[in-house]
Design a protein around this motif. Structure first.
Motif, short mmCIF file in Angstrom:
data_model
loop_
_atom_site.label_atom_id
_atom_site.label_comp_id
_atom_site.label_asym_id
_atom_site.label_seq_id
_atom_site.Cartn_x
_atom_site.Cartn_y
_atom_site.Cartn_z
N ALA A 1 1.38 2.11 -6.56
CA ALA A 1 2.39 2.04 -5.50
C ALA A 1 3.79 1.88 -6.09
O ALA A 1 4.75 2.48 -5.61
CB ALA A 1 2.08 0.87 -4.56
N GLY A 2 3.90 1.08 -7.15
CA GLY A 2 5.20 0.85 -7.77
C GLY A 2 5.77 2.11 -8.40
O GLY A 2 6.97 2.38 -8.27
N CYS B 1 -8.92 6.02 3.61
CA CYS B 1 -7.82 5.86 2.66
C CYS B 1 -7.58 4.39 2.30
O CYS B 1 -6.80 4.11 1.38
CB CYS B 1 -6.53 6.50 3.18
SG CYS B 1 -5.74 5.62 4.55
N ILE B 2 -8.22 3.46 3.00
CA ILE B 2 -8.03 2.03 2.73
C ILE B 2 -9.15 1.53 1.83
O ILE B 2 -10.33 1.64 2.17
CB ILE B 2 -7.99 1.21 4.04
CG1 ILE B 2 -6.90 1.75 4.99
CG2 ILE B 2 -7.75 -0.27 3.72
CD1 ILE B 2 -5.49 1.66 4.44
N SER B 3 -8.79 0.98 0.68
CA SER B 3 -9.77 0.52 -0.30
C SER B 3 -10.64 -0.60 0.27
O SER B 3 -10.21 -1.38 1.13
CB SER B 3 -9.06 0.03 -1.56
OG SER B 3 -8.32 1.07 -2.16
N SER C 1 -8.19 -5.87 -3.52
CA SER C 1 -7.01 -6.39 -2.84
C SER C 1 -6.06 -5.27 -2.39
O SER C 1 -5.10 -5.53 -1.66
CB SER C 1 -6.26 -7.38 -3.74
OG SER C 1 -5.76 -6.74 -4.89
N ALA C 2 -6.33 -4.03 -2.80
CA ALA C 2 -5.54 -2.89 -2.33
C ALA C 2 -5.62 -2.73 -0.82
O ALA C 2 -4.78 -2.06 -0.22
CB ALA C 2 -6.00 -1.60 -3.02
N GLY D 1 -3.33 2.96 -3.03
CA GLY D 1 -4.29 3.89 -3.60
C GLY D 1 -5.73 3.61 -3.25
O GLY D 1 -6.05 2.81 -2.37
N LEU D 2 -6.63 4.32 -3.93
CA LEU D 2 -8.06 4.16 -3.77
C LEU D 2 -8.59 3.35 -4.95
O LEU D 2 -8.60 3.82 -6.08
CB LEU D 2 -8.76 5.52 -3.73
CG LEU D 2 -8.58 6.36 -2.47
CD1 LEU D 2 -9.27 7.70 -2.65
CD2 LEU D 2 -9.12 5.64 -1.24
#
Length: 376
Positions: free
Chosen positions: A251-252, A87-89, A93-94, A235-236
């Motif tokens: 996210a916002g 789930c971590i890009s 920078s995500a 997100g991805l």
């Protein structure tokens, strides 16, 4: 400890501790040496840094002496999250949102490594972190707009006609800062305005009204992790994904819908940072073009979201939102089905790493003495 006494007749100097020194982490995503921290040293050095290294984990990232930090690379993310690391890009920078997950502090400030200290109109350096803290510690007014903007700032108040029953406001979950020099434009706007620079400093903070979305930028952002952290999933994006540069905006939108539902506030305006580097508009266009197309459906989707009354926590709201993403946005492109699954995985990982301190799971992230994650 008592304050040291000066010479006879002098007023003793009592050291002033920086605000929220032990309650705030600074999260920085990077692929390069963090020399930019030297400029921020007067403001950042008292605080703990969480650095999320993107890209090649074998590369050594240099951090200036004197900072208290922990540094995570992709190997650490895979070790700590296991299969849920999906789930971590990667190469985007995500990846910064991993820092939000492993933090144990109440507040988070995140900044990009091409953001420098800005100056106010008088030429004084702007302590962006202190201004964010001021916004987070004062209420928001999402239910009724005050025409003097933030009524809790010094020199302002509620204007005539503002209902007294609403003047207590609501807790502030997010403080969204702005930028001087390079504006946060999308690729098409960059292409038609390649030389445009933002030189206008507006001394204002305002609460974004309930029911109103906004494009959140993650390069100068602070939030109350206890109130909204579980929804700050970027997100991805990046490697292996059909889209980039929509991580913070995703996210916002999620956070704003959930803040509106839970009665929390979002502020935007001060503080400013100096954004020093313009990214390549042609590279950005390649990353953004599907997002530019999809956002014409994404925005109406978020505008129409109605979360059930029994969603009383951020996690429950976010899981409900993931179901709606799968149902409503999934037919647009298979990417959204994958994103909806990643949203669930994010919450599962968040809950695993953020269990009560008394439980064994709370030791899931162990630290080495030198401030980097311990290798198990």
């Amino acid at each position: 400890m008592s304050a040291a006494h000066g010479r006879q007749g002098e007023v003793p100097v009592v050291p002033v501790s920086p605000p929220l020194k032990d309650e705030l982490d600074i999260v920085i995503p990077t692929i390069r040496n963090l020399d930019f921290l030297e400029m921020w040293r007067p403001f950042f050095q008292p605080y703990h840094l969480i650095i999320v290294q993107d890209g090649d984990p074998s590369k050594t990232i240099r951090v200036p002496e004197g900072f208290d930090y922990e540094l995570y690379n992709r190997n650490d993310i895979n070790r700590i999250l296991g299969p849920k690391a999906s789930c971590i890009s990667f190469k985007d920078s995500a990846c910064r949102c991993f820092g939000y997950m492993v933090s144990k502090k109440k507040y988070i400030y995140t900044i990009d490594d091409d953001c420098f200290v800005a100056k106010d109109p008088s030429g004084k350096d702007i302590n962006a972190l202190a201004q964010h803290i001021q916004s987070l510690l004062s209420p928001s007014t999402p239910h009724f707009f005050n025409t003097l903007y933030d009524p809790y700032r010094e020199g302002a108040d509620f204007v005539r006609g503002y209902p007294f029953s609403m003047r207590e406001g609501v807790p502030t979950a997010v403080s969204h800062g702005l930028w001087l020099n390079i504006p946060d434009y999308d690729a098409p706007t960059q292409l038609v305005k390649p030389l445009e620079r933002n030189t206008r400093y507006v001394d204002a903070v305002l609460t974004i009204p309930k029911g109103t979305l906004f494009p959140m930028c993650g390069m100068n952002l602070a939030f109350n992790r206890d109130l909204i952290g579980a929804a700050m999933y970027f997100g991805l994006m990046g490697d292996g994904q059909p889209i980039g540069r929509y991580d913070d905006m995703w996210a916002g939108w999620c956070c704003k819908v959930i803040c509106d539902h839970l009665g929390l506030g979002v502020k935007t305006g001060l503080p400013y940072i100096f954004h020093s580097k313009a990214s390549n508009p042609f590279v950005n266009l390649r990353k953004e073009y599907k997002g530019i197309y999809w956002q014409e459906d994404i925005i109406p989707f978020f505008q129409s979201v109605a979360l059930p009354k029994d969603c009383t926590t951020v996690q429950r709201c976010y899981l409900e939102l993931s179901k709606l993403v799968k149902e409503k946005l999934g037919p647009i492109d298979p990417y959204f089905l994958k994103l909806a699954e990643a949203m669930v995985t994010w919450i599962e990982a968040w809950d695993e790493l953020n269990t009560p301190k008394s439980s064994p799971e709370s030791a899931a992230v162990s630290k080495a003495p030198n401030g980097t994650p311990a290798k198990k």
